[in-house]
Scaffold this motif. Structure first.
Motif, PDB file in Angstrom:
ATOM      1  N   ILE A 188      -4.354   1.998   4.874  1.00 26.12           N
ATOM      2  CA  ILE A 188      -4.280   3.444   4.623  1.00 26.12           C
ATOM      3  C   ILE A 188      -3.199   4.092   5.479  1.00 26.12           C
ATOM      4  N   ALA A 189      -3.062   3.603   6.718  1.00 26.30           N
ATOM      5  CA  ALA A 189      -2.033   4.158   7.611  1.00 26.30           C
ATOM      6  C   ALA A 189      -0.641   3.969   6.995  1.00 26.30           C
ATOM      7  N   TRP A 190      -0.442   2.866   6.294  1.00 26.76           N
ATOM      8  CA  TRP A 190       0.815   2.648   5.554  1.00 26.76           C
ATOM      9  C   TRP A 190       0.842   3.496   4.284  1.00 26.76           C
ATOM     10  N   GLY A 191      -0.266   3.461   3.560  1.00 30.04           N
ATOM     11  CA  GLY A 191      -0.297   4.072   2.237  1.00 30.04           C
ATOM     12  C   GLY A 191      -0.011   5.556   2.259  1.00 30.04           C
ATOM     13  N   ALA A 192      -0.618   6.261   3.207  1.00 34.04           N
ATOM     14  CA  ALA A 192      -0.457   7.721   3.264  1.00 34.04           C
ATOM     15  C   ALA A 192       1.027   8.094   3.339  1.00 34.04           C
ATOM     16  N   LEU A 193       1.822   7.246   4.012  1.00 36.31           N
ATOM     17  CA  LEU A 193       3.256   7.541   4.122  1.00 36.31           C
ATOM     18  C   LEU A 193       3.949   7.443   2.764  1.00 36.31           C
ATOM     19  N   GLY A 194       3.404   6.604   1.873  1.00 35.09           N
ATOM     20  CA  GLY A 194       3.982   6.507   0.536  1.00 35.09           C
ATOM     21  C   GLY A 194       3.863   7.832  -0.203  1.00 35.09           C
ATOM     22  N   ALA A 195       2.674   8.447  -0.109  1.00 38.18           N
ATOM     23  CA  ALA A 195       2.473   9.763  -0.738  1.00 38.18           C
ATOM     24  C   ALA A 195       3.418  10.786  -0.106  1.00 38.18           C
ATOM     25  N   ALA A 196       3.562  10.705   1.225  1.00 35.92           N
ATOM     26  CA  ALA A 196       4.438  11.640   1.939  1.00 35.92           C
ATOM     27  C   ALA A 196       5.897  11.437   1.526  1.00 35.92           C
ATOM     28  N   ASP A 197       6.290  10.179   1.357  1.00 35.08           N
ATOM     29  CA  ASP A 197       7.668   9.860   0.980  1.00 35.08           C
ATOM     30  C   ASP A 197       7.983  10.484  -0.386  1.00 35.08           C
ATOM     31  N   ALA A 198       7.041  10.339  -1.332  1.00 44.94           N
ATOM     32  CA  ALA A 198       7.244  10.919  -2.668  1.00 44.94           C
ATOM     33  C   ALA A 198       7.454  12.428  -2.561  1.00 44.94           C
ATOM     34  N   CYS A 199       6.635  13.080  -1.731  1.00 39.71           N
ATOM     35  CA  CYS A 199       6.734  14.545  -1.609  1.00 39.71           C
ATOM     36  C   CYS A 199       8.004  14.958  -0.882  1.00 39.71           C
ATOM     37  N   TYR A 200       8.395  14.193   0.132  1.00 39.64           N
ATOM     38  CA  TYR A 200       9.626  14.509   0.862  1.00 39.64           C
ATOM     39  C   TYR A 200      10.837  14.396  -0.066  1.00 39.64           C
ATOM     40  N   GLN A 201      10.908  13.284  -0.808  1.00 40.87           N
ATOM     41  CA  GLN A 201      12.071  13.090  -1.691  1.00 40.87           C
ATOM     42  C   GLN A 201      12.121  14.165  -2.769  1.00 40.87           C
ATOM     43  N   CYS A 202      10.958  14.510  -3.253  1.00 40.51           N
ATOM     44  CA  CYS A 202      10.880  15.532  -4.287  1.00 40.51           C
ATOM     45  C   CYS A 202      11.363  16.885  -3.736  1.00 40.51           C
ATOM     46  N   ALA A 203      10.917  17.217  -2.524  1.00 43.83           N
ATOM     47  CA  ALA A 203      11.288  18.504  -1.917  1.00 43.83           C
ATOM     48  C   ALA A 203      12.780  18.541  -1.573  1.00 43.83           C
ATOM     49  N   LEU A 204      13.302  17.416  -1.101  1.00 46.09           N
ATOM     50  CA  LEU A 204      14.716  17.357  -0.743  1.00 46.09           C
ATOM     51  C   LEU A 204      15.590  17.591  -1.982  1.00 46.09           C
ATOM     52  N   ASP A 205      15.281  16.890  -3.053  1.00 45.16           N
ATOM     53  CA  ASP A 205      16.017  17.065  -4.310  1.00 45.16           C
ATOM     54  C   ASP A 205      15.939  18.496  -4.805  1.00 45.16           C
ATOM     55  N   ARG A 247      -4.113   3.319  -4.731  1.00 44.13           N
ATOM     56  CA  ARG A 247      -4.166   2.620  -3.433  1.00 44.13           C
ATOM     57  C   ARG A 247      -5.611   2.462  -2.979  1.00 44.13           C
ATOM     58  N   SER A 248      -6.449   3.465  -3.239  1.00 39.58           N
ATOM     59  CA  SER A 248      -7.864   3.344  -2.858  1.00 39.58           C
ATOM     60  C   SER A 248      -8.508   2.175  -3.592  1.00 39.58           C
ATOM     61  N   PHE A 249      -8.171   2.033  -4.869  1.00 36.57           N
ATOM     62  CA  PHE A 249      -8.712   0.924  -5.647  1.00 36.57           C
ATOM     63  C   PHE A 249      -8.354  -0.397  -4.966  1.00 36.57           C
ATOM     64  N   MET A 299       0.836  -1.211   0.000  1.00 39.63           N
ATOM     65  CA  MET A 299       0.000   0.000   0.000  1.00 39.63           C
ATOM     66  C   MET A 299       0.870   1.260   0.000  1.00 39.63           C
ATOM     67  N   TYR A 300       1.974   1.206   0.703  1.00 41.76           N
ATOM     68  CA  TYR A 300       2.923   2.333   0.760  1.00 41.76           C
ATOM     69  C   TYR A 300       3.439   2.639  -0.646  1.00 41.76           C
ATOM     70  N   GLU A 301       3.901   1.578  -1.320  1.00 43.24           N
ATOM     71  CA  GLU A 301       4.457   1.787  -2.663  1.00 43.24           C
ATOM     72  C   GLU A 301       3.387   2.260  -3.640  1.00 43.24           C
TER      73      GLU A 301
END
Ligand code: FAD
Length: 391
Positions: free
Chosen positions: A253-270, A95-97, A84-86
């Motif tokens: 969902i508790a796992w999945g939401a972190l996947g979206a956050a991870d994408a945004c964090y990595q994007c912002a860091l870069d 992920r909702s699907f 779900m995270y990925e």
């Protein structure tokens, strides 16, 4: 960002088994190759990428922890969470699907269905050959589903007649089968209603600014007649039926939401390391570092929280109130991480060239569905005080 690795500040990967790491890695490659290149256009067009349904089935995204005898993988709950995270790193709509298909349709058939219902539906739902939806929410009953108006009445000859309207139903329009919850003379019961049953329709709801790459529908049931043996889920009565499904889905969902956050964090860091203002990368300014430090800290805390929850779920000792804490916290911090990422990207943060604004808007739905942030706060409040504060 190239998204080659999950953000891992605290040795998270070391907590996983070899199988869990492999499953996560396969899902990561799939999302990078098949989802990221096409998802912005689907979100802009308000379409669900249907061609990915069988591929997600092949990778075991639907009900991965259910047993192999029904065509599932029988893997750990941590592996399910990692999937779900990925997937949500790609998009919350995908992920909702998978959450709906696996936790809200396959799980209730598995837990509450007859052997014949399980044999008939589960293998086809596991591959994605058949699609399901979950009809609980109604126009006037969201956080308080126990008040639902949809009604099922026993008819002669082993039949039931169902009347009512459901709203905000993910996958409704595309589903081959709907799990519909209705009031009956013995309390709330679940029914499997097949597409094409006379009196049953599922018009799509348009106009969302969030979860745009996901189909959301009404379910309209007007004197729908179903056969008891095929349709009624025999092994559960009362609100605990739908709530049991939601506990499963919220866990993912508790796992999945972190996947979206991870994408945004990595994007912002870069972005922060390469964007130059005042002759320096913006990553060198303390204000931006404070944001990045907060983001990675909350992401790391969230990972450790769901990892422990997954181990408790595997040990079959986890409680709904523990799931509430993880859903409430992780979606909340994920949304905040996406918002901070948006500010780090400046004007570029609003463009579809970056995934940030899409994830941020998606998480507004995730914050509300599957129990709003407030409702989970009240669950935790009741857990620690013993006093319910819902009304
Ligand atoms: P309301 O219940 O009206 O709540 C409005 C506000 O009041 C919220 O802030 C809430 O926290 C607050 N509130 C309510 N009661 C209390 C209280 N006692 N104390 C304090 N505050 C309170 N449903 C399904 O059945 N199947 C699906 O597949 C599905 N998919 C969805 C997909 C999307 C994109 C969305 C947005 C929703 C979906 N839902 C689905 C519906 C979702 O579960 C509901 O929206 C959710 O339960 C909240 O209900 P509501 O929107 O009616 O808000």
């Amino acid at each position: 960002a190239t998204f080659t690795h999950i953000t891992d500040y605290m040795g998270f990967e070391g907590l996983l088994t070899e199988e869990e790491r492999m499953i996560r890695e396969t899902a990561r490659k799939f999302v990078n190759a098949e989802v990221l290149p096409i998802i912005e256009k689907h979100a802009q067009d308000q379409t669900f990428p249907k061609h990915l349904i069988p591929k997600m089935g092949e990778l075991g995204f639907y009900g991965p922890s259910l047993p192999e005898e029904y065509g599932c993988m029988g893997v750990s709950n941590v592996a399910y969470g990692l999937l779900m995270y990925e997937l949500e790193r790609g998009d919350s709509g995908l992920r909702s699907f998978a959450s709906v298909q696996g936790s809200l349709v396959m799980w209730p058939i598995y837990a509450y269905g007859s052997e014949a219902q399980k044999k008939h539906w589960l293998p086809k739902l596991a591959t994605g050959e058949k699609i399901g939806c979950f009809g609980l929410t109604e126009p006037d009953f969201g956080s308080n589903p126990g008040g639902m108006l949809t009604k099922a009445v026993r008819e002669p000859g082993g039949k039931w007649r169902i009347n009512g309207t459901k709203m905000w139903i993910t996958n409704g329009t595309v589903a081959d089968v709907a799990v519909v919850w209705a009031q009956t003379e013995d309390g709330i019961r679940g029914f499997l209603v097949e597409k094409g049953t006379p009196g049953f329709s599922a018009p799509e709801m348009k106009g969302k600014w969030s979860l745009r790459a996901s189909t959301t529908s009404e379910l309209v049931l007007e004197d729908v007649i179903v056969d008891e043996t095929a349709s009624l889920l025999p092994n559960v009565k009362g609100l605990k039926g739908p709530l049991g499904c939601l506990t499963q889905a919220r866990y993912g969902i508790a796992w999945g939401a972190l996947g979206a956050a991870d994408a945004c964090y990595q994007c912002a860091l870069d972005y922060a390391k390469s964007r130059i203002q005042f002759d320096k990368p913006i990553a060198s300014f303390q204000l931006q570092q404070e944001k990045l430090a907060w983001m990675v800290t909350e992401l790391t805390k969230g990972q450790l929280l769901v990892h422990q929850l997954g181990r408790l779920k595997d040990a079959k000792t986890f409680t709904p109130a523990q799931v509430s804490m993880a859903k409430m916290n992780n979606v909340n911090v994920a949304l905040e991480i996406c918002r901070k990422a948006r500010t780090i990207l400046g004007a570029n943060g609003i463009l579809d060239e970056y995934p940030v604004m899409r994830h941020m808007a998606n998480l507004e739905s995730v914050y509300t569905y599957e129990g709003t942030h407030d409702m989970h706060t009240l669950v935790i409040g009741q857990e620690v005080t013993g006093i319910p504060a819902y009304r």
